[in-house]
Design a protein around this motif. Structure first.
Motif, PDB file in Angstrom:
ATOM      1  N   ARG A 155     -31.618  -9.979  36.668  1.00  0.00           N
ATOM      2  CA  ARG A 155     -32.512 -10.821  37.475  1.00  0.00           C
ATOM      3  C   ARG A 155     -33.545 -10.023  38.242  1.00  0.00           C
ATOM      4  NH1 ARG A 155     -27.616 -13.085  38.930  1.00  0.00           N
ATOM      5  NH2 ARG A 155     -27.852 -12.189  40.995  1.00  0.00           N
ATOM      6  N   ASP A 156     -33.258  -8.744  38.500  1.00  0.00           N
ATOM      7  CA  ASP A 156     -34.191  -7.906  39.244  1.00  0.00           C
ATOM      8  C   ASP A 156     -33.842  -6.435  39.021  1.00  0.00           C
ATOM      9  OD1 ASP A 156     -31.977  -7.347  40.994  1.00  0.00           O
ATOM     10  OD2 ASP A 156     -32.525  -9.070  42.246  1.00  0.00           O
TER      11      ASP A 156
ATOM     12  N   GLY B  44     -43.979  -4.125  33.140  1.00  0.00           N
ATOM     13  CA  GLY B  44     -42.901  -4.538  34.026  1.00  0.00           C
ATOM     14  C   GLY B  44     -41.507  -4.316  33.467  1.00  0.00           C
TER      15      GLY B  44
ATOM     16  N   GLY C 147     -39.654  -7.711  34.902  1.00  0.00           N
ATOM     17  CA  GLY C 147     -40.666  -7.915  35.927  1.00  0.00           C
ATOM     18  C   GLY C 147     -40.831  -9.389  36.254  1.00  0.00           C
ATOM     19  N   ASP C 148     -41.808  -9.675  37.041  1.00  0.00           N
ATOM     20  CA  ASP C 148     -42.029 -11.054  37.473  1.00  0.00           C
ATOM     21  C   ASP C 148     -42.351 -11.987  36.304  1.00  0.00           C
ATOM     22  OD1 ASP C 148     -41.547 -10.411  40.116  1.00  0.00           O
ATOM     23  OD2 ASP C 148     -43.660 -10.016  40.541  1.00  0.00           O
TER      24      ASP C 148
ATOM     25  N   SER D  55     -40.730 -12.326  33.635  1.00  0.00           N
ATOM     26  CA  SER D  55     -39.517 -12.913  33.084  1.00  0.00           C
ATOM     27  C   SER D  55     -39.049 -14.123  33.895  1.00  0.00           C
ATOM     28  CB  SER D  55     -38.393 -11.866  33.037  1.00  0.00           C
ATOM     29  OG  SER D  55     -38.005 -11.477  34.329  1.00  0.00           O
ATOM     30  N   LEU D  56     -39.590 -14.311  35.077  1.00  0.00           N
ATOM     31  CA  LEU D  56     -39.197 -15.425  35.926  1.00  0.00           C
ATOM     32  C   LEU D  56     -40.104 -16.628  35.758  1.00  0.00           C
ATOM     33  CD1 LEU D  56     -38.425 -13.372  39.159  1.00  0.00           C
ATOM     34  CD2 LEU D  56     -36.835 -14.099  37.385  1.00  0.00           C
ATOM     35  N   ALA D  57     -41.163 -16.484  34.970  1.00  0.00           N
ATOM     36  CA  ALA D  57     -42.114 -17.598  34.776  1.00  0.00           C
ATOM     37  C   ALA D  57     -41.511 -18.656  33.862  1.00  0.00           C
ATOM     38  CB  ALA D  57     -43.410 -17.058  34.168  1.00  0.00           C
TER      39      ALA D  57
END
Length: 130
Positions: free
Chosen positions: A72-73, A104, A124-125, A127-129
């Motif tokens: 997740r991070d 990322g 990176g960010d 993957s959260l989109a």
């Protein structure tokens, strides 16, 4: 989408210890123990309970593979690497950005008791989109 994978190991006890400890930071636990085969699983987005997606079974010989787990991070990647080394794994790539793999791409690599290249990766960010 892959539902689960079976990984052959030469020493189930050593592999169980390695995977239980190294994947704990990613939320994985042993979900099934059938003696000569175990299943581990962790959280899956949109699913209420962990899914047994990593099955370990004994084999006299194995051919090492590369297996990567979503993080997740970057902190989860770091914790995976630390836990994997503490569980007896061998470093195969310290946590860090790998721009050649994509923007990322933050990952770490640990070799398990059979030489499988186990990775945790945060994309990176992006993957959260949705």
């Amino acid at each position: 989408m892959i539902d689960h994978i079976g990984l052959r190991v030469t020493d189930l006890s050593a592999s169980r210890t390695f995977f239980e400890r190294s994947l704990a930071p990613l939320g994985y636990t042993v979900l099934h123990d059938f003696g000569e085969e175990i299943a581990l699983g962790g959280p899956v987005p949109g699913v209420r309970k962990p899914v047994p997606d990593l099955w370990l079974s004994v084999a006299p010989e194995v051919t090492p593979i590369h297996l990567s787990f979503f993080a997740r991070d970057s902190a989860q990647v770091d914790a995976f690497h630390t836990a994997g080394l503490a569980a007896g794994g061998r470093d195969n790539g310290v946590p860090g950005l790998r721009p050649a793999y994509g923007p990322g791409y933050y990952a770490a690599f640990v070799l398990d008791p059979d030489g499988n290249n186990i990775e945790a990766v945060f994309h990176g960010d992006a993957s959260l989109a949705d």
